[in-house]
Scaffold this active site. Structure first.
Site, PDB file in Angstrom:
ATOM      1  N   ARG A  41       1.742  -3.176  38.901  1.00  0.00           N
ATOM      2  CA  ARG A  41       2.686  -2.067  39.028  1.00  0.00           C
ATOM      3  C   ARG A  41       1.971  -0.790  38.634  1.00  0.00           C
ATOM      4  O   ARG A  41       1.524  -0.629  37.513  1.00  0.00           O
ATOM      5  CB  ARG A  41       3.912  -2.292  38.126  1.00  0.00           C
ATOM      6  N   SER A 110      14.597  -6.818  41.611  1.00  0.00           N
ATOM      7  CA  SER A 110      15.183  -6.392  40.344  1.00  0.00           C
ATOM      8  C   SER A 110      16.702  -6.328  40.480  1.00  0.00           C
ATOM      9  O   SER A 110      17.217  -5.789  41.462  1.00  0.00           O
ATOM     10  CB  SER A 110      14.659  -5.009  39.946  1.00  0.00           C
ATOM     11  N   LYS A 139       9.417   2.598  32.501  1.00  0.00           N
ATOM     12  CA  LYS A 139       9.693   3.148  33.826  1.00  0.00           C
ATOM     13  C   LYS A 139      10.506   4.424  33.690  1.00  0.00           C
ATOM     14  O   LYS A 139      11.463   4.491  32.923  1.00  0.00           O
ATOM     15  CB  LYS A 139      10.460   2.130  34.674  1.00  0.00           C
TER      16      LYS A 139
END
Length: 210
Positions: A41, A110, A139
């Site tokens: 990520r 998610s 995030k």
């Protein structure tokens, strides 16, 4: 097809939290620590930079027998022949992702609510992310913490592999495990550790306390 089944820790990269180390160095340390499921990520790099890192990471993970998941970018996942792709609620729908990625790629989604979990199962996701369990700063666009109640719901009512994620640390991971999570994602707790191998050992020891 490789799956998330059997993995206790779902390692996720985060170069900005990695004490100046690049994703290659961190993933090597994760592999050496025995983590068998790793997601790439990376939000800040160009696509070319991501591709160059993922080319290397795909070779490393493949040689080690580690399942390699790419976050968000189906084109990148296909380009490096990743094992899987993880997408969010605002990304392409699962049926579209499946059409692009093909039948053999693992697809994770998610989710943040029972309705989203049910929709993910109906859409054909291979696994779901459940969270954020606790407040997280990893995030920038993350939703509010959903707490352990949603985790209980998925563990008890949904017949799909899932990964608990969000604000999970060594000090609270036993509680998450006690609520039914067999696979647990960590970012800063691992990538930000001075000694990743030592931290992973401590996390695994903490997981056994439930």
């Amino acid at each position: 097809m490789r799956s998330i089944a059997g993995a206790d820790i779902y390692g996720i990269t985060g170069e900005e939290h990695s004490r100046g180390r690049d994703n290659i160095t961190v993933v090597k340390a994760m592999i050496d620590a025995g983590i068998t499921l790793i997601q790439y990520r990376e939000k800040e790099k160009t696509m070319l930079e991501r591709y160059r890192q993922c080319e290397i990471l795909r070779r490393l993970t493949q040689d080690a027998g580690v399942t390699f998941i790419v976050n968000d970018h189906v084109d990148l996942a296909l380009a490096v022949e990743a094992d899987g792709l993880h997408v969010g609620q605002d990304d392409l729908p699962i049926p579209v992702v499946r059409k692009l990625a093909g039948p053999s790629m693992i697809i994770g989604l998610s989710t943040h609510s029972p309705a989203q979990a049910a929709a993910a199962v109906e859409a054909g996701a291979d696994y779901i992310g459940v969270g954020p369990i606790f407040t997280t700063q990893t995030k920038k666009d993350v939703c509010d913490a959903v707490g352990l109640t949603y985790l209980d719901h998925v563990a008890q009512r949904e017949d799909i592999p899932f990964v608990a994620i969000g604000g999970i640390k060594e000090h609270n991971i036993a509680e998450v495990r006690a609520h039914g999570a067999e696979t647990i994602a960590l970012v800063t707790e691992i990538v930000g550790a001075e000694n990743i191998s030592k931290r992973v050992k401590a996390i695994r020891k903490a997981m056994e306390r439930n």
